[in-house]
Scaffold this motif. Sequence first.
Motif, PDB file in Angstrom:
ATOM      1  N   ILE A 196       0.867  -1.225   0.041  1.00 45.35           N
ATOM      2  CA  ILE A 196       0.163   0.059   0.020  1.00 45.35           C
ATOM      3  C   ILE A 196       0.821   1.172  -0.320  1.00 45.35           C
ATOM      4  CG2 ILE A 196      -1.428   1.425   1.549  1.00 45.35           C
ATOM      5  CD1 ILE A 196      -3.041  -1.189   2.051  1.00 45.35           C
ATOM      6  N   HIS A 199       1.514   1.908  -3.549  1.00 40.99           N
ATOM      7  CA  HIS A 199       0.487   2.410  -4.155  1.00 40.99           C
ATOM      8  C   HIS A 199       0.297   3.893  -3.957  1.00 40.99           C
ATOM      9  CE1 HIS A 199      -1.115  -1.863  -3.864  1.00 40.99           C
ATOM     10  NE2 HIS A 199      -0.128  -2.011  -4.460  1.00 40.99           N
ATOM     11  N   GLN A 200       0.644   4.106  -2.758  1.00 42.05           N
ATOM     12  CA  GLN A 200       0.335   5.634  -2.183  1.00 42.05           C
ATOM     13  C   GLN A 200       1.424   6.509  -2.859  1.00 42.05           C
ATOM     14  OE1 GLN A 200       0.372   5.235   1.969  1.00 42.05           O
ATOM     15  NE2 GLN A 200      -2.092   5.053   1.867  1.00 42.05           N
TER      16      GLN A 200
END
Length: 344
Positions: A196, A199-200
């Motif tokens: 994540i 992704h951020q």
Amino acid sequence: MGSSIVLGILWHFVGAASAACFYAPLKKVRNWSWETMWSLAGLFSWIILPWTVSWILLPDFGAYYSSFSLSTLTPIFLFGAMWGIGNINYGLTMRYLGMSMGIGIAIGITLIVGTLMTPIIQGKFSVLTSTTGGQITLLGVFIALVGVGIVSYAGLLKEREMGIRTEEFNLKKGLVLAVFCGIFSAGMSFAMDAAIPMHQAAAGLGISPLYVALPSYVVIMGGGAIINLAYCFIRLATRKDLSVRADFSLAKSLLFANACFAILGGVMWYLQFFFYAWGHANIPAQYSFVSWMLHMSAYVLCGGIVGLLLKEWVGVSRKPVSRLCLGGLVIILAANVVGLGMAS
């Protein structure tokens, strides 16, 4: 049900369809060892395509990956390696249990482990059990598991009618491998959750939400590639009945055809996760763990459809085919129930 959720489910089915079809071109490969074929397909699937796509997407390829600490990248890589171990065990499961029983047990376990362990690890499982939307979503996961079981049972009936038997059937060894396959294959689900922060960071660079997960595949599939390629290379180096030299001493026309089919299979295998990223981007963040359930159940459904289209069920009685269709309808029902849960 929101349009975004519907799109998410649709893209997961597209990815699963690619996964269900990827082995078709590999079946066209002639006079090559499985290890050589799998290595070439994997080279494109796990290394060339993830790196190429990320190179195109990222404004500064090197700066992006160097911005993450080892503490961030290591678990992502290790979960990818875990998924790679599951890939190898998947093939061995088919070897000792046969396709139908092997798929049913392995996919069933990885569906449950990959779907439910993430919210448990995150400490969010109580939210699923205490909210109406969460309870409906859990019901959908259970229905999906039932659908996988019905489709697998249909496959077992088909094998019995057609007299298909695995030559090395070993129930005890096969069950152990199926359990390991189910657990380790869920590493992809865990890796996506661990990635994540990547992704951020990709989103912060202005990359579309549909593509933010793709740069993380360089790390995730890198872990899987090391496991799979090491396994293949060790076997090619140590097994007397395998020879890379023999594989590449074929006529040039056959070599070219084999390479094309292997590469095509690798591209299709990568595309399942390309579209998985699209589906994942359209699933609400609090239900992101459901992506794995949608992908795996759709994989079983699409596998059955592909088998029908390729006429693998010709000559089989009505009972196995009707069970296959019933299982497919149950999986479709599960996807809709999960969608309703996420929309609640």
